[in-house]
Design a protein around this motif. Structure first.
Motif: not given
Length: 444
Positions: A18-46
């Motif tokens: 199992p992967l946690d995070p599944i995927t790591r994201y980089w946006f063009s404005d410098g923001k990043t996101l850890s794409g975690r499984p649910l329900p942990y993703l909700y906290d990451e998005l916030e």
């Protein structure tokens, strides 16, 4: 499910990680996101993007509903059997068709939940899992986001090759005989009934090169299943260039292809995981250039897969193996080799700018795969990765059926056949075909 249906326990053959995070994201404005499984993703998005938890919960409840309604009907049964449409799962879905969200695009549906452009990219990217454009593909495909984050993302202990070896072992134990490097050249019929196949024998591991047989060998068979690209199948194996199925399939837009750089690097980067996405600045422009302008995007989204993060033996100590994928238009005769050198520089520069690292001096091994190479190496029409695209709401119904109705005993499966491309759907395609063989041929 596949191992279970074969009366075997998957963990005896292959182990999932199992992967946690599944995927790591980089946006063009410098923001990043850890794409975690649910329900942990909700906290990451916030935390990372400021998305209120309830908004995320509402969205994933919406896509879970699509998944629950469509999976039993569209992914596990043939769409070309009347029994599918009269079954209890289909009857249950009829009253809730509005929930399948077939008439909006993926992006329109995402926009009804979020006004954030980061979410448009994060959730819209799942269209690329079947080579489509989220600005055109039906919102039904938003279910892919639930599959990844709701059901979880996994690596495989020992690398992806371990899955192929596990399937081979299970098949051999079940009595399957596997012939490697044997090119099928013809299917033989008596009238419209399958009689067998001719193959040009290659060299198997137990054979000596000088013992290679030059004449085609006939293998009798009452049932033949082909998993090659459906256009290649009709043109090269059946040799029926005017078949209505072939002509119809040729008229449909193919899915995207890919430009791949295989890089061996002599350094490691802690900030990167096994799956990494570097988003472009203008997502809609990127998809317009790929799907409508049929060109490599000026500013591509870049996917970097590094399996040595999970399977250290995939790279030497102190190094990493990078699989770098750019979504590309299908092959159309252009000279890809002439395009690659300059585009390679653009990709390296984008990676270095987005991640604030330097990689160009660390690449010590390299391989390149173009859409033309994919077509040549796999027989996939125009190098498309997933058969036809899903850029309209009827595409799911236009994939080739798993049973070839013009002949008795002839079946198909694979990425250009229902239900579609990618390893999960290809596996389901084979299972659907197996059900049909059992139904029509009486084989166990």
């Amino acid at each position: 499910e596949l191992f279970s249906r074969a009366g075997k326990k998957r963990d005896d053959y292959v182990r999932f990680v199992p992967l946690d995070p599944i995927t790591r994201y980089w946006f063009s404005d410098g923001k990043t996101l850890s794409g975690r499984p649910l329900p942990y993703l909700y906290d990451e998005l916030e935390k990372s993007l400021g998305i209120p938890e309830q908004k995320s919960r509402n969205y994933f409840a919406y896509v879970k509903k699509i998944h629950d309604l469509t999976t039993p009907v569209f992914l596990k049964r043939s769409l070309h059997e009347i029994s599918t449409w009269l079954g209890k799962d289909a009857l249950r879905a009829y009253g809730q068709l509005h929930r399948v969200d077939l008439f909006r695009s993926m992006i329109k549906a995402i926009g009804s939940f979020f006004s954030d452009t980061h979410m448009e990219q994060f959730l819209g990217r799942f269209a690329t899992y079947n080579g489509s454009d989220p600005y055109q593909a039906p919102a039904t495909l938003n279910t892919i986001g639930y599959v990844e984050h709701g059901l979880g993302g996994y690596a495989i202990e020992g690398g992806i090759i371990a899955l192929a070896r596990a399937l081979e072992k299970a098949c051999i134990e079940a009595g399957v005989r596997i012939h490697r490097n044997h090119a099928v050249t013809k299917i033989h019929f008596h009238g419209k009934k399958v009689q067998g196949i001719s193959v040009q024998r290659g060299t198997e591991s137990q054979e000596k090169p000088q013992e290679k047989r030059k004449e085609p060998v006939f293998f009798p068979a009452s049932v033949v299943v082909s998993n090659i690209d459906i256009l290649t199948f009709y043109q090269n194996i059946l040799e029926t260039p005017n078949d209505p199925y072939l002509l119809r399939y040729k008229s449909l837009p193919p899915s995207t292809s890919g430009l791949v750089f295989y890089w061996g690097l002599n350094k490691t980067w802690e900030k990167l995981g096994i799956n990494n996405i570097l988003f472009s600045k203008n997502y809609q422009k990127e998809f317009t250039q790929i799907h409508q302008d049929r060109k490599l995007p000026d500013d591509p989204t870049i996917y970097i897969n590094i399996t040595s993060k999970v399977t250290p033996g995939d790279a030497p100590d102190g190094g990493e193996n990078w699989f770098v994928l750019i979504n590309a238009p299908p092959h159309d005769g252009r000279n890809w080799q002439a395009l690659v050198p300059e585009y390679r520089k653009r990709v390296i520069q984008a990676i270095e700018d987005r991640l604030d690292i330097r990689i160009h001096d660390s690449i010590i091994e390299e391989g390149i795969l173009t859409p033309e190479d994919i077509e040549t190496n796999t027989g996939s029409w125009r190098g498309s990765l997933y058969g036809i695209s899903s850029n309209n709401r009827s595409a799911a119904f236009k994939r080739h059926p798993n049973k070839v109705k013009q002949y008795q005993g002839l079946y198909t499966c694979g990425g250009s056949v229902h239900p579609g491309g990618g390893m999960p759907l290809v596996t389901l395609s084979g299972m659907i075909t197996a059900d049909l063989v059992e139904k029509y041929e009486g084989l166990p």
